[in-house]
Scaffold this motif. Sequence first.
Motif, PDB file in Angstrom:
ATOM      1  N   ASN A 125     -10.478   0.882  -1.401  1.00  0.00           N
ATOM      2  CA  ASN A 125     -10.101  -0.410  -0.829  1.00  0.00           C
ATOM      3  C   ASN A 125      -8.897  -0.926  -1.616  1.00  0.00           C
ATOM      4  OD1 ASN A 125     -10.019  -2.879   0.481  1.00  0.00           O
ATOM      5  ND2 ASN A 125     -11.940  -3.642  -0.355  1.00  0.00           N
ATOM      6  N   LEU A 126      -7.836  -1.263  -0.914  1.00  0.00           N
ATOM      7  CA  LEU A 126      -6.630  -1.816  -1.547  1.00  0.00           C
ATOM      8  C   LEU A 126      -6.181  -3.015  -0.729  1.00  0.00           C
ATOM      9  CD1 LEU A 126      -4.324  -1.757  -3.607  1.00  0.00           C
ATOM     10  CD2 LEU A 126      -3.143  -0.091  -2.139  1.00  0.00           C
ATOM     11  N   HIS A 127      -6.234  -4.203  -1.322  1.00  0.00           N
ATOM     12  CA  HIS A 127      -5.913  -5.424  -0.606  1.00  0.00           C
ATOM     13  C   HIS A 127      -4.419  -5.508  -0.296  1.00  0.00           C
ATOM     14  CE1 HIS A 127      -9.811  -6.383  -2.414  1.00  0.00           C
ATOM     15  NE2 HIS A 127      -9.940  -7.317  -1.494  1.00  0.00           N
ATOM     16  N   ARG A 128      -4.102  -6.263   0.729  1.00  0.00           N
ATOM     17  CA  ARG A 128      -2.698  -6.480   1.089  1.00  0.00           C
ATOM     18  C   ARG A 128      -2.068  -7.480   0.128  1.00  0.00           C
ATOM     19  NH1 ARG A 128      -2.898  -9.837   6.740  1.00  0.00           N
ATOM     20  NH2 ARG A 128      -0.677 -10.146   6.291  1.00  0.00           N
ATOM     21  N   SER A 129      -0.756  -7.567   0.157  1.00  0.00           N
ATOM     22  CA  SER A 129      -0.028  -8.453  -0.741  1.00  0.00           C
ATOM     23  C   SER A 129       0.252  -9.792  -0.074  1.00  0.00           C
ATOM     24  CB  SER A 129       1.300  -7.808  -1.151  1.00  0.00           C
ATOM     25  OG  SER A 129       2.114  -8.735  -1.840  1.00  0.00           O
ATOM     26  N   HIS A 130       0.246 -10.848  -0.885  1.00  0.00           N
ATOM     27  CA  HIS A 130       0.580 -12.184  -0.374  1.00  0.00           C
ATOM     28  C   HIS A 130       2.074 -12.437  -0.384  1.00  0.00           C
ATOM     29  CE1 HIS A 130       0.649 -12.642  -4.716  1.00  0.00           C
ATOM     30  NE2 HIS A 130       1.302 -13.785  -4.573  1.00  0.00           N
ATOM     31  N   GLU A 131       2.861 -11.490  -0.875  1.00  0.00           N
ATOM     32  CA  GLU A 131       4.305 -11.685  -1.013  1.00  0.00           C
ATOM     33  C   GLU A 131       5.122 -10.909   0.013  1.00  0.00           C
ATOM     34  OE1 GLU A 131       4.968 -12.731  -5.643  1.00  0.00           O
ATOM     35  OE2 GLU A 131       4.580 -10.600  -5.219  1.00  0.00           O
ATOM     36  N   LEU A 137       5.230   5.875   5.263  1.00  0.00           N
ATOM     37  CA  LEU A 137       5.061   6.643   4.032  1.00  0.00           C
ATOM     38  C   LEU A 137       6.054   7.796   4.008  1.00  0.00           C
ATOM     39  CD1 LEU A 137       3.089   6.974   1.513  1.00  0.00           C
ATOM     40  CD2 LEU A 137       1.990   8.751   2.890  1.00  0.00           C
ATOM     41  N   PRO A 138       6.873   7.904   2.971  1.00  0.00           N
ATOM     42  CA  PRO A 138       7.825   9.017   2.909  1.00  0.00           C
ATOM     43  C   PRO A 138       7.111  10.365   3.009  1.00  0.00           C
ATOM     44  CG  PRO A 138       8.339   7.376   1.230  1.00  0.00           C
ATOM     45  CD  PRO A 138       7.016   6.976   1.827  1.00  0.00           C
ATOM     46  N   GLU A 175      -5.257   4.948 -12.883  1.00  0.00           N
ATOM     47  CA  GLU A 175      -6.683   4.664 -13.050  1.00  0.00           C
ATOM     48  C   GLU A 175      -7.454   5.023 -11.783  1.00  0.00           C
ATOM     49  OE1 GLU A 175      -9.707   1.145 -14.616  1.00  0.00           O
ATOM     50  OE2 GLU A 175      -7.697   0.595 -13.936  1.00  0.00           O
ATOM     51  N   LEU A 176      -6.846   4.802 -10.629  1.00  0.00           N
ATOM     52  CA  LEU A 176      -7.490   5.216  -9.382  1.00  0.00           C
ATOM     53  C   LEU A 176      -7.707   6.721  -9.371  1.00  0.00           C
ATOM     54  CD1 LEU A 176      -8.467   4.821  -6.465  1.00  0.00           C
ATOM     55  CD2 LEU A 176      -6.074   4.971  -5.742  1.00  0.00           C
ATOM     56  N   LEU A 177      -6.674   7.487  -9.714  1.00  0.00           N
ATOM     57  CA  LEU A 177      -6.816   8.946  -9.749  1.00  0.00           C
ATOM     58  C   LEU A 177      -7.890   9.382 -10.729  1.00  0.00           C
ATOM     59  CD1 LEU A 177      -3.130  10.234  -9.652  1.00  0.00           C
ATOM     60  CD2 LEU A 177      -4.838  10.351  -7.818  1.00  0.00           C
ATOM     61  N   ASP A 178      -7.886   8.785 -11.915  1.00  0.00           N
ATOM     62  CA  ASP A 178      -8.859   9.164 -12.939  1.00  0.00           C
ATOM     63  C   ASP A 178     -10.284   8.920 -12.457  1.00  0.00           C
ATOM     64  OD1 ASP A 178      -6.775   9.866 -14.580  1.00  0.00           O
ATOM     65  OD2 ASP A 178      -6.840   8.018 -15.778  1.00  0.00           O
ATOM     66  N   ARG A 192       0.832  -1.208   0.000  1.00  0.00           N
ATOM     67  CA  ARG A 192       0.000   0.000   0.000  1.00  0.00           C
ATOM     68  C   ARG A 192       0.862   1.253   0.000  1.00  0.00           C
ATOM     69  NH1 ARG A 192      -4.362  -2.285   4.509  1.00  0.00           N
ATOM     70  NH2 ARG A 192      -5.604  -3.538   3.029  1.00  0.00           N
ATOM     71  N   VAL A 193       1.936   1.228   0.760  1.00  0.00           N
ATOM     72  CA  VAL A 193       2.856   2.375   0.762  1.00  0.00           C
ATOM     73  C   VAL A 193       3.413   2.611  -0.636  1.00  0.00           C
ATOM     74  CG1 VAL A 193       5.063   3.232   1.641  1.00  0.00           C
ATOM     75  CG2 VAL A 193       3.443   2.096   3.201  1.00  0.00           C
ATOM     76  N   TYR A 194       3.878   1.536  -1.278  1.00  0.00           N
ATOM     77  CA  TYR A 194       4.453   1.675  -2.625  1.00  0.00           C
ATOM     78  C   TYR A 194       3.415   2.139  -3.635  1.00  0.00           C
ATOM     79  CZ  TYR A 194       8.238  -1.108  -0.570  1.00  0.00           C
ATOM     80  OH  TYR A 194       9.249  -1.577   0.231  1.00  0.00           O
ATOM     81  N   PHE A 195       2.176   1.687  -3.464  1.00  0.00           N
ATOM     82  CA  PHE A 195       1.123   2.059  -4.419  1.00  0.00           C
ATOM     83  C   PHE A 195       0.744   3.532  -4.270  1.00  0.00           C
ATOM     84  CE2 PHE A 195      -3.218   2.678  -5.812  1.00  0.00           C
ATOM     85  CZ  PHE A 195      -3.308   1.924  -6.977  1.00  0.00           C
ATOM     86  N   PHE A 196       0.529   3.963  -3.038  1.00  0.00           N
ATOM     87  CA  PHE A 196       0.013   5.313  -2.825  1.00  0.00           C
ATOM     88  C   PHE A 196       1.085   6.399  -2.915  1.00  0.00           C
ATOM     89  CE2 PHE A 196      -3.592   3.181  -0.520  1.00  0.00           C
ATOM     90  CZ  PHE A 196      -4.597   3.665  -1.336  1.00  0.00           C
ATOM     91  N   ASN A 197       2.322   6.069  -2.588  1.00  0.00           N
ATOM     92  CA  ASN A 197       3.345   7.109  -2.476  1.00  0.00           C
ATOM     93  C   ASN A 197       3.452   8.006  -3.708  1.00  0.00           C
ATOM     94  OD1 ASN A 197       5.534   8.491  -1.188  1.00  0.00           O
ATOM     95  ND2 ASN A 197       6.949   7.303  -2.460  1.00  0.00           N
ATOM     96  N   PRO A 198       3.474   7.474  -4.933  1.00  0.00           N
ATOM     97  CA  PRO A 198       3.625   8.366  -6.096  1.00  0.00           C
ATOM     98  C   PRO A 198       2.422   9.275  -6.356  1.00  0.00           C
ATOM     99  CG  PRO A 198       4.160   6.073  -6.654  1.00  0.00           C
ATOM    100  CD  PRO A 198       3.481   6.049  -5.344  1.00  0.00           C
TER     101      PRO A 198
END
Length: 379
Positions: free
Chosen positions: A272-278, A239-240, A334-337, A213-219
């Motif tokens: 809603n943003l799911h967590r990662s399995h990795e 989050l930076p 796409e989320l922003l749009d 989630r941090v990597y997705f939202f940060n930019p």
Amino acid sequence: MSIKHRKKRNFHTPVLSLADQARKNGQHAGYDAGKEEGYLRGRANYIVNCAQEPLPFRQIHVLYVSSGKGFPYSPLDEAIMATLQGMVAQVTLTDPRQPVSEIALQNRPDLVLVLDGMDIPLEHIDAIRQAGIPTAIWLTDDPYYTDMTMERVHHFDHIFTLELNCVELYRQSGCASVHYLPFAAFTNHYFPITTPSPLHRDVSFIGSAYWNRVYFFNPIMAQIMSHNTVFNGIWWDRLPGYEAYGEKIEHGRWMSPQETNDVYNGTKIVINLHRSHEDDSVNNNHLKIPPASPNPRTFEISASATLQLTDARDDLARFYKPGVEIETYSSPQELLDKVEYYLTHEKERREIALRGLERTLKEHTYGRRINEMLTIIFP
């Protein structure tokens, strides 16, 4: 005096000052917003009050063993316990810290149902099964902790998992009765309120700051926060530059179901943003089993009659029709749009939210899930 000799008069429209014009525009905007919110709440209230198909009542006794983990698992325990109490003749409540096998042998229930099951001594389950009492476990965190669940599922008669991709895993390991049963919305916790919400937000996100989630939202954080946006959850100091957002990030606080429902009701778009399995820093999933199923928040957000923007999972369409009952995104852009679009298209936003509410109440409540479970166990 003849008409042609009457003195001409000039009728000028008063010129409003900039402040007066802004005030007038604000009044119109406030009226329009109130009208839209009133319509949404009226429609949602009608949907809630429509008669739902009744669920069967069973003359059975269920011994329910809670997770024993406290918050955030306790709302799940409350949802299941309260739902069971309205669907079966008797419910006995206990937790993993109690002598569960002794309680079961004394009460002789028709079923021992365990939520999560990570803290219950397995010898208790073995003793209950040896006494001929059926046992079932409803797993809460698949596929993220399958290294641990694989060691426990063989001690139960029936396994229910909220993750589709774990069904075959448990079956191949030798479990005979394995079933896909996601969690749902507990409508005592998540529901559309009938009065105007005290909160007014454009965008909300509630959830822990897992690394994906941090990597997705940060930019895109600056663009998201340019709206009336609030994030809530633990670990957001990862989050930076999170300090720059001030009160827009409520860091380090778990929210109760009531607080969460208030946020959902007061927000136009809930992400809603799911967590990662990795993520090996928090997971115990060495097989790297990928998740296909929606998380519990998917149903809870939709039960509150707000527009949900979720990352698409493979099995999401089983539960909601994307673009009709829920909205999805596959990238930060796409989320922003879609945030920009739905913040300026109120009717489309409202209609998707209402259709999502209706689908949830018809198909995705704990009553529906527990009825499905009991139908499997007591055919």
